[in-house]
Scaffold this motif. Structure first.
Motif, PDB file in Angstrom:
ATOM      1  N   ALA A 144       0.824  -1.211   0.000  1.00  0.00           N
ATOM      2  CA  ALA A 144       0.000   0.000   0.000  1.00  0.00           C
ATOM      3  C   ALA A 144       0.859   1.261   0.000  1.00  0.00           C
ATOM      4  N   LEU A 145       2.073   1.136   0.550  1.00  0.00           N
ATOM      5  CA  LEU A 145       2.931   2.311   0.701  1.00  0.00           C
ATOM      6  C   LEU A 145       4.030   2.366  -0.358  1.00  0.00           C
ATOM      7  N   SER A 146       3.825   1.645  -1.458  1.00  0.00           N
ATOM      8  CA  SER A 146       4.885   1.613  -2.468  1.00  0.00           C
ATOM      9  C   SER A 146       5.130   2.998  -3.068  1.00  0.00           C
ATOM     10  N   GLY A 147       4.145   3.899  -2.937  1.00  0.00           N
ATOM     11  CA  GLY A 147       4.324   5.249  -3.470  1.00  0.00           C
ATOM     12  C   GLY A 147       5.162   6.162  -2.590  1.00  0.00           C
ATOM     13  N   VAL A 148       5.457   5.717  -1.364  1.00  0.00           N
ATOM     14  CA  VAL A 148       6.255   6.560  -0.464  1.00  0.00           C
ATOM     15  C   VAL A 148       7.732   6.410  -0.851  1.00  0.00           C
ATOM     16  N   PRO A 149       8.402   7.519  -1.177  1.00  0.00           N
ATOM     17  CA  PRO A 149       9.799   7.418  -1.619  1.00  0.00           C
ATOM     18  C   PRO A 149      10.677   6.736  -0.571  1.00  0.00           C
ATOM     19  N   GLY A 150      11.553   5.852  -1.025  1.00  0.00           N
ATOM     20  CA  GLY A 150      12.432   5.134  -0.112  1.00  0.00           C
ATOM     21  C   GLY A 150      13.362   6.053   0.662  1.00  0.00           C
TER      22      GLY A 150
END
Lengths: 211, 504
Positions: free
Chosen positions: A14-20
């Motif tokens: 779900a949080l794949s859009g949060v930049p690493g």
């Protein structure tokens, strides 16, 4: 996969859009007091706000503390008083009540039958009229302040924190903590406030000493 | 609306149907108006006491949004801290999972007699959401709700109508009847001479529940907050039933939505200032209990924390809708909502009613299973203004409306009626000439069907629109027609522009 892995992988998906590159504490924000809600008379404010919660509040000099506790007991006609381990002896009043000590631990039946308990506090909060117990010496196990119908709290004036943030900083999160604002209350029936559903029906606060 | 298997109680009529019945109940509306009005005023008064209220809201919103963006990180820290403090952490991906975990834990407390087949519960939205009481009953375990309002709801075989005051739809005489009729079935009966004085009713509840508290071996609670750095869990309440559940039994099982985690114990200061003021309009709720794992010689010997997903990760995946997970369940949005005030909580068919329910429930169950809820709003924005963590509820509502329409389109593989209506509206609004013609027609047509200046039920394709609202009659003359009639064009400019638009 077990439940833990399923939930964690769903979160990560779900949080794949949060930049690493983003860190969990970015951007930092400051804790603590943002504005002074208490004003200069912290002790006076505490007494006023606690009384608004229908606690009975008295302010006395240190020498008169036990007598004030005794007057609170006399007012409700209490016949038995629970005294937690570590309560300063000079807070225990003489009178027509029996004293119950929690060493060895009292049973829930004994506590349910007891009329009153007297404790000290860990800290208090002026803005909200709250007393905070960490159930250390002088405060006893949590159940001691839960089953008897009258709770008498002795608060030293220098223990009163102005506001919630200051009080939380004074408390040890690894201890059980109970924040108490007035007696047990409900407004569940047509929003009429009724004191004393399950917890103590009567809360007495004795503020000792000058600010 | 079809049911969803991860949340109890959707499957009642869709909102427009359910609301119609609620609107006809004048006593319900009077109770609600009084209750929401009272709490609303109190909230405004105590929020105004803090001059940095807006800053607190902003900080809370920042903490919540940031925590959600790194939820896995914080949950792992929480797990570590709780475990280090002597607790046991469980992870449940859905309602079935969570109910199975809790049932097994209750059964494992073993022994064999009555104490082992009952639990006391402090009011918890999460356990209502997963239908825990029903699941425990199926396993032969009786769950006793101990919050006064929840007790009223449970004894009455009813559903909560409000997050904060679940029995707000019940009057005192109804409550007296429920107590007299049902208490004996569940334990200590109500006193023979029970009156409908709230004081008397509360005393009856006290006596009825006290025997349960004193013998309970297992308690189930929710959590308002959990601090990841220390593993401290917080429950706020007023009656002391929470303290009873958290203190007396040997085993405590806390079921917590994964979104309730906060990075640190210090973060609590923000939320302990915002929550009571937003919720009950008090400076502080009477009791706040905080505990970290287990404490030797004080309180439960076993502590289990069940971390619940149940649709939350799906919600988290939606970058617009995700903000609904910041909700701290204060109910301020319910109390300011003109729709909730008139329909009450039951019409939403969900554990989470009101504006927050209209955005949270469809996301938890899938928007196709609660398609009417995003429309149960006037989009007035009062909920956004009231929300202590600044959830932009209107924004999420509009977003979910689009999703609901999209889901319907996918489902039918045909243009929806909304789609057709919008296409027609687009054609009309795109051309001043067509708009003027439609306005003239509408003014005439509307006048034919209107009564007392309102348009009621219409036939055919208009029925679904007209059946759920009173539509005012359009004016005899449109603004454009009036403008043209009273201000003849001074130059050629205006007509050229109009023609230009027409050609485009």
């Amino acid at each position: 996969m077990n439940g833990r892995e399923i939930v964690l992988s769903a979160i990560r998906g779900a949080l794949s859009g949060v930049p690493g590159s983003e860190r969990p504490d970015d951007p930092p924000h400051s804790h603590g007091r943002r504005a002074d809600h208490a004003g200069p008379d912290v002790v006076g404010l505490f007494a006023e706000r606690a009384a608004e919660y229908r606690a009975t509040v008295v302010r006395v000099p240190a020498a008169d503390a036990a007598a004030a506790v005794g007057r609170a007991l006399a007012r409700t006609g209490a016949r038995s008083l629970v005294v937690p381990p570590g309560l300063p002896a000079d807070l225990v009043p003489e009178g027509p009540w029996s004293l119950l000590t929690d060493v060895p631990p009292l049973t829930v039946g004994q506590l349910d039958a007891a009329d009153a308990v007297v404790t000290t506090v860990a800290t208090a909060i002026a803005v909200t009229g709250t007393v905070a117990l960490d159930h250390g010496p002088g405060q006893g196990r949590r159940v001691l302040t839960l089953l008897p119908d009258q709770h008498i709290c002795v608060v030293r004036a220098d223990q009163i924190a102005p506001d919630v943030p200051e009080a939380l900083r004074l408390l040890d999160p690894y201890r059980p903590l109970t924040l108490i604002s007035g007696p047990s209350a409900t407004s569940d029936i047509e929003l009429d406030r009724v004191e004393g559903v399950h917890g103590p029906r009567t809360l007495d606060i004795v503020v000792v000493g000058e600010a | 609306m079809s049911g969803a298997d991860n949340v109890v109680w959707l499957g009642t009529p869709a909102f427009p149907e359910a609301a119609r019945a609620a609107l006809a109940d004048t006593r319900l509306r009077a109770n609600l108006r009084r209750a929401t009005g009272t709490i609303r005023d109190r909230r405004l008064a105590v929020a105004a006491e803090l001059e940095d209220w807006e800053e607190l809201r902003e900080t809370a919103a920042t903490i919540k949004r940031r925590t959600l963006r790194h939820l896995d990180h914080h949950l792992l820290r929480l797990e570590k801290a709780v475990t280090a403090a002597g607790g046991v952490v469980h992870w449940a991906s859905d309602a079935v999972d969570a109910n199975r975990i809790v049932t097994a834990l209750v059964k494992a407390t073993g022994g064999g007699d009555i104490e082992n087949h009952e639990v006391v519960k402090v009011k918890s939205m999460a356990t209502q959401e997963i239908g825990l009481n029903e699941a425990l009953a199926d396993a032969g375990i009786r769950a006793y709700e101990t919050d006064l309002a929840e007790l009223i709801v449970q004894l009455g075989g009813d559903r909560p109508s409000h997050i904060l005051v679940p029995a707000i739809h019940r009057g005192r005489s109804e409550i007296r009847e429920i107590f007299r009729r049902e208490m004996g079935e569940w334990g200590r009966p109500a006193p023979e001479d029970l009156t409908d004085d709230p004081r008397d009713l509360a005393e009856a509840a006290r006596l009825h529940l006290r025997e349960k508290f004193l013998r309970a071996k297992v308690a189930v609670s929710g959590a308002n907050f959990a601090a990841a750095d220390t593993g401290t869990v917080a429950v706020v309440e007023s009656e002391g039933n929470g303290r009873m559940c958290l203190t007396l039994p040997e085993t405590l099982i806390t079921v917590m939505g994964i979104e309730k985690v906060l990075p640190s114990f210090a973060d609590l200061d923000v939320f302990l200032q915002l929550l009571p003021r937003s919720s009950t309009g008090e400076r502080m709720n009477p009791y706040t209990s905080l505990w970290t794992g287990v404490t030797e010689g004080d309180g439960p010997r076993n502590f289990h924390l069940v971390l619940l997903d149940n649709g939350r990760t799906a919600t988290l995946a939606d970058e617009v809708g995700r903000q609904a997970l910041a909700c701290i369940r204060c109910s301020a949005c319910l109390n300011v909502c003109p729709v909730y005030e008139r329909t009450g909580g039951h019409a939403y068919g969900s554990v989470y009613p009101g504006p927050i329910g209209a955005v949270l429930t469809p996301q938890l169950v899938g928007v196709e299973n609660a398609a009417s809820l995003p429309f149960a709003s006037t989009l007035c924005g009062a909920c956004y203004d009231a929300c202590p963590v600044k959830i932009n509820i209107p924004e999420v509502l509009v977003h979910l409306r689009a999703e609901a329409v999209e889901a319907k389109r996918r489902d039918r593989l045909l243009p929806t009626s909304e789609g057709l209506a919008m296409k027609a509206a687009g054609a009309v609004l795109g051309s001043p000439r067509r708009l003027a013609a439609v306005q003239r027609l509408a003014a005439v047509g509307a006048r034919l069907v209107a009564r007392d200046g309102r348009i009621g039920a219409l036939p055919g394709p208009f029925a679904r629109w007209s059946g759920t609202r009173d539509t005012p009659v359009p004016t005899r003359e449109s603004l454009r027609a009036w403008w043209r009639r009273t201000r003849p064009p001074r130059s050629e400019d205006s007509s050229t522009t109009a023609q230009g638009e027409e050609r485009r």
